[in-house]
Design a protein around this motif. Structure first.
Motif, mmCIF file in Angstrom:
data_model
loop_
_atom_site.group_PDB
_atom_site.id
_atom_site.type_symbol
_atom_site.label_atom_id
_atom_site.label_comp_id
_atom_site.label_asym_id
_atom_site.label_seq_id
_atom_site.Cartn_x
_atom_site.Cartn_y
_atom_site.Cartn_z
ATOM 1 N N GLY A 1 16.236 23.162 -13.966
ATOM 2 C CA GLY A 1 16.087 21.905 -13.594
ATOM 3 C C GLY A 1 14.848 21.264 -13.793
ATOM 4 N N TYR A 2 14.022 21.465 -12.881
ATOM 5 C CA TYR A 2 12.727 20.776 -13.056
ATOM 6 C C TYR A 2 12.089 21.005 -14.235
ATOM 7 C CZ TYR A 2 11.247 19.750 -8.068
ATOM 8 O OH TYR A 2 11.258 19.111 -6.833
ATOM 9 N N HIS A 3 12.062 21.928 -14.971
ATOM 10 C CA HIS A 3 11.343 22.450 -16.272
ATOM 11 C C HIS A 3 12.317 21.961 -17.421
ATOM 12 C CE1 HIS A 3 8.557 25.287 -18.821
ATOM 13 N NE2 HIS A 3 8.181 23.926 -18.886
ATOM 14 N N ARG A 4 13.096 22.572 -17.728
ATOM 15 C CA ARG A 4 13.752 22.371 -18.912
ATOM 16 C C ARG A 4 14.658 21.062 -19.090
ATOM 17 N NH1 ARG A 4 15.304 28.758 -20.850
ATOM 18 N NH2 ARG A 4 14.161 29.740 -19.114
ATOM 19 N N PHE A 5 15.202 20.781 -17.779
ATOM 20 C CA PHE A 5 16.095 19.546 -17.927
ATOM 21 C C PHE A 5 15.130 18.258 -17.835
ATOM 22 C CE2 PHE A 5 19.086 16.831 -15.712
ATOM 23 C CZ PHE A 5 19.772 16.339 -16.544
ATOM 24 N N PHE A 6 14.627 18.207 -16.554
ATOM 25 C CA PHE A 6 13.929 16.832 -16.268
ATOM 26 C C PHE A 6 12.601 16.802 -17.079
ATOM 27 C CE2 PHE A 6 16.313 17.702 -12.242
ATOM 28 C CZ PHE A 6 17.107 16.654 -12.214
ATOM 29 N N SER B 1 26.305 15.375 -11.371
ATOM 30 C CA SER B 1 26.397 16.183 -10.432
ATOM 31 C C SER B 1 25.543 17.283 -10.584
ATOM 32 C CB SER B 1 27.866 16.583 -10.044
ATOM 33 O OG SER B 1 28.458 17.338 -11.446
ATOM 34 N N VAL B 2 25.402 17.745 -11.893
ATOM 35 C CA VAL B 2 24.562 19.017 -12.192
ATOM 36 C C VAL B 2 23.080 18.648 -11.843
ATOM 37 C CG1 VAL B 2 23.912 20.521 -13.846
ATOM 38 C CG2 VAL B 2 26.209 20.296 -13.664
ATOM 39 N N ALA B 3 22.799 17.562 -12.436
ATOM 40 C CA ALA B 3 21.366 16.831 -12.289
ATOM 41 C C ALA B 3 20.923 16.843 -10.706
ATOM 42 C CB ALA B 3 21.173 15.425 -12.992
ATOM 43 N N THR B 4 21.901 16.407 -10.027
ATOM 44 C CA THR B 4 21.569 16.300 -8.651
ATOM 45 C C THR B 4 21.337 17.681 -7.889
ATOM 46 O OG1 THR B 4 22.758 14.231 -8.306
ATOM 47 C CG2 THR B 4 22.338 15.461 -6.283
ATOM 48 N N ALA B 5 22.154 18.605 -8.095
ATOM 49 C CA ALA B 5 22.093 19.928 -7.704
ATOM 50 C C ALA B 5 20.894 20.672 -8.200
ATOM 51 C CB ALA B 5 23.341 20.632 -8.014
ATOM 52 N N LEU B 6 20.534 20.426 -9.313
ATOM 53 C CA LEU B 6 19.287 21.022 -9.741
ATOM 54 C C LEU B 6 17.946 20.484 -9.212
ATOM 55 C CD1 LEU B 6 20.106 21.310 -13.759
ATOM 56 C CD2 LEU B 6 20.012 22.880 -12.221
ATOM 57 N N ALA B 7 18.085 19.087 -9.044
ATOM 58 C CA ALA B 7 16.843 18.362 -8.268
ATOM 59 C C ALA B 7 16.817 18.779 -6.915
ATOM 60 C CB ALA B 7 17.259 16.846 -8.163
ATOM 61 N N VAL B 8 17.953 18.997 -6.099
ATOM 62 C CA VAL B 8 17.787 19.854 -4.783
ATOM 63 C C VAL B 8 17.415 21.069 -4.890
ATOM 64 C CG1 VAL B 8 19.272 20.454 -2.931
ATOM 65 C CG2 VAL B 8 19.780 18.117 -3.880
ATOM 66 N N LEU B 9 17.847 21.752 -5.457
ATOM 67 C CA LEU B 9 17.596 23.313 -5.539
ATOM 68 C C LEU B 9 16.329 23.499 -6.048
ATOM 69 C CD1 LEU B 9 20.669 24.855 -7.175
ATOM 70 C CD2 LEU B 9 20.092 25.049 -4.846
ATOM 71 N N GLY B 10 15.405 22.673 -7.136
ATOM 72 C CA GLY B 10 14.235 22.848 -7.229
ATOM 73 C C GLY B 10 13.327 22.302 -6.326
ATOM 74 N N SER B 11 13.747 21.456 -5.355
ATOM 75 C CA SER B 11 13.026 21.000 -4.494
ATOM 76 C C SER B 11 12.895 21.962 -3.210
ATOM 77 C CB SER B 11 13.520 19.487 -3.715
ATOM 78 O OG SER B 11 13.563 18.601 -4.715
ATOM 79 N N MET B 12 14.071 22.664 -3.031
ATOM 80 C CA MET B 12 14.024 23.651 -2.212
ATOM 81 C C MET B 12 12.909 24.604 -2.409
ATOM 82 S SD MET B 12 18.173 23.842 -1.349
ATOM 83 C CE MET B 12 18.123 25.266 -0.500
ATOM 84 N N ALA B 13 12.570 24.914 -3.347
ATOM 85 C CA ALA B 13 11.565 25.890 -3.819
ATOM 86 C C ALA B 13 9.954 25.625 -3.226
ATOM 87 C CB ALA B 13 11.432 26.128 -5.291
ATOM 88 N N GLY B 14 9.622 24.245 -2.861
ATOM 89 C CA GLY B 14 8.618 24.124 -2.336
ATOM 90 C C GLY B 14 7.468 23.943 -3.263
ATOM 91 N N ILE C 1 2.555 8.481 -12.670
ATOM 92 C CA ILE C 1 3.817 8.748 -13.131
ATOM 93 C C ILE C 1 4.595 7.615 -13.695
ATOM 94 C CG2 ILE C 1 4.126 10.339 -11.104
ATOM 95 C CD1 ILE C 1 5.622 8.001 -9.654
ATOM 96 N N ILE C 2 3.726 6.168 -13.870
ATOM 97 C CA ILE C 2 4.456 5.350 -14.407
ATOM 98 C C ILE C 2 4.203 5.626 -16.061
ATOM 99 C CG2 ILE C 2 4.085 2.842 -15.255
ATOM 100 C CD1 ILE C 2 3.128 2.610 -12.141
ATOM 101 N N HIS C 3 3.051 6.273 -16.331
ATOM 102 C CA HIS C 3 2.948 6.645 -17.717
ATOM 103 C C HIS C 3 3.674 7.955 -18.363
ATOM 104 C CE1 HIS C 3 0.817 7.562 -21.638
ATOM 105 N NE2 HIS C 3 0.543 8.617 -21.157
ATOM 106 N N TYR C 4 3.817 8.954 -17.313
ATOM 107 C CA TYR C 4 4.365 10.219 -17.737
ATOM 108 C C TYR C 4 5.693 10.558 -17.214
ATOM 109 C CZ TYR C 4 -0.282 12.134 -18.814
ATOM 110 O OH TYR C 4 -1.732 12.080 -19.444
ATOM 111 N N ALA C 5 6.208 9.616 -16.382
ATOM 112 C CA ALA C 5 7.639 9.794 -15.984
ATOM 113 C C ALA C 5 8.416 8.615 -16.011
ATOM 114 C CB ALA C 5 7.657 10.836 -14.872
ATOM 115 N N PRO C 6 8.432 7.463 -16.887
ATOM 116 C CA PRO C 6 8.989 6.388 -16.582
ATOM 117 C C PRO C 6 10.295 6.745 -16.662
ATOM 118 C CG PRO C 6 8.156 6.660 -18.911
ATOM 119 C CD PRO C 6 7.703 7.663 -18.117
ATOM 120 N N ASP C 7 10.993 7.629 -17.359
ATOM 121 C CA ASP C 7 12.483 7.872 -17.388
ATOM 122 C C ASP C 7 13.018 8.175 -15.915
ATOM 123 O OD1 ASP C 7 10.773 10.086 -17.879
ATOM 124 O OD2 ASP C 7 12.529 11.354 -18.378
#
Length: 334
Positions: free
Chosen positions: A85-90, A100-113, A170-176
């Motif tokens: 999620g965090y790495h390969r997708f986002f 739905s997959v994007a949301t699940a990956l974001a939540v699970l990646g966040s749970m890693a702390g 993040i405005i430069h590196y993650a505008p998407d």
């Protein structure tokens, strides 16, 4: 890989003379440093004490199949949340997926702390831009020569860099990402997702054992020990795999492959492969190289939940392969 960062800090943009181009790619101020220290203590230092507590708690509640299952299952789903999620997708957009997959990956990646989604992505994109050069937040190769310099570099890249560092704009590196309002809403709940990742194993442990001891044991093994184990696996890619391992492909930094760690890193230890082909969903590149992260992406693709899965062609891989005699290959686009 990058580590822990503030959850959703969005700096005010600093504009150039034309009013449109950000002036700074990285930001550093006392407020950010306080956020970084707080996150470092909560999610990097505390799991060390939590792991020690888990072993001490064995005198009260011996470990059983429930704790082992919680540790493994929570490690698996949160680890895939980070690596796929965090790495390969986002970060690298190596495939497209249903919302739905994007949301699940974001939540699970966040749970890693390991940090808020937007910050994590911005830091990792900066890492690739500056890898093993000035500006890389966690290179092990910038601390001097000799044994002392190498040890200092490993300690910095594996753990210590997260205490205080420049924060990528993040405005430069993650505008998407920041343009995606639904995703930003999920990302802003980062601390709640981390808490959920701690409460779920505690709840399961309490229900299985019908006791407070079971709940505490579930919290320790499925929560804090799991965070500790996953963090050090991921951080080892930052540190050891930029110093030790094989380099089958040309890349301008010192990334290395560590195939022996492929399973426990979900395929991320094919790190030289990744730096050579940053847009590839497969880090192993060949079917016989273990890459659990790519297996998940392929499964999602078969189910119609992922598509446009990017894989470099055989010709492109051959063009980047290092010759056996060690002579450099002319650079090509990654």
């Amino acid at each position: 890989m990058v580590g822990v960062q503030p959850a959703a800090y969005i700096p005010e943009p600093e504009f150039g003379a034309n009013g449109s181009t950000p002036r700074k790619k990285a930001i550093s101020n006392p407020y950010l440093h306080r956020l970084q220290r707080r996150h470092f203590l909560l999610f990097d230092v505390l799991p060390i004490f939590g792991t020690a507590a888990a072993f001490a708690f064995l005198a009260v509640h011996p470990i059983g199949a429930t704790e082992i299952a919680l540790l493994f299952s929570m490690w698996l789903v949160t680890g895939l949340g980070v690596t796929v999620g965090y790495h390969r997708f986002f970060t690298h957009r190596s495939f497209k997926a249903a919302s739905s997959v994007a949301t699940a990956l974001a939540v699970l990646g966040s749970m890693a702390g390991q940090g808020g989604l937007v910050s994590w992505v911005a830091l990792h994109r900066r890492h690739h831009e500056c890898s093993d050069r000035e500006g890389d937040p966690h290179s092990p190769n910038l601390a001097g020569d000799g044994l002392t310099g190498r040890l200092r570099g490993l300690a910095h890249s594996h753990f210590l860099w997260m205490r205080r560092h420049e924060y990528p704009n993040i405005i430069h590196y993650a505008p998407d990402l920041i343009k995606n309002r639904a995703l930003v809403r999920v990302a802003r709940l980062y601390y709640y997702w981390v808490l959920l990742g701690l409460l779920l194993p505690a709840l399961v442990g309490g229900l299985v054992y019908q006791s407070w001891e079971g709940a505490v044991s579930g919290l320790l093994w499925g929560g804090l020990v799991r965070i500790f184990v996953l963090e050090h696996i991921i951080w080892a890619i930052n540190s050891f795999l930029h110093m030790f391992g094989t380099r089958p492909y040309e890349s301008r930094e010192n990334s290395r492959n560590g195939g022996v760690f492929a399973l426990v890193t979900f395929g991320e230890s094919w790190h030289n492969n990744h730096h050579a082909f940053t847009d590839s969903a497969s880090f192993g590149l060949n079917w016989y190289r273990l890459d659990p992260g790519y297996w998940l992406i392929k499964m999602l693709s078969v189910c119609g939940l992922a598509w446009d899965v990017k894989i470099p062609s055989a010709e492109r891989m051959e063009a980047r392969r290092k010759p056996e005699n060690g002579n450099p290959v002319p650079s090509t686009t990654a």
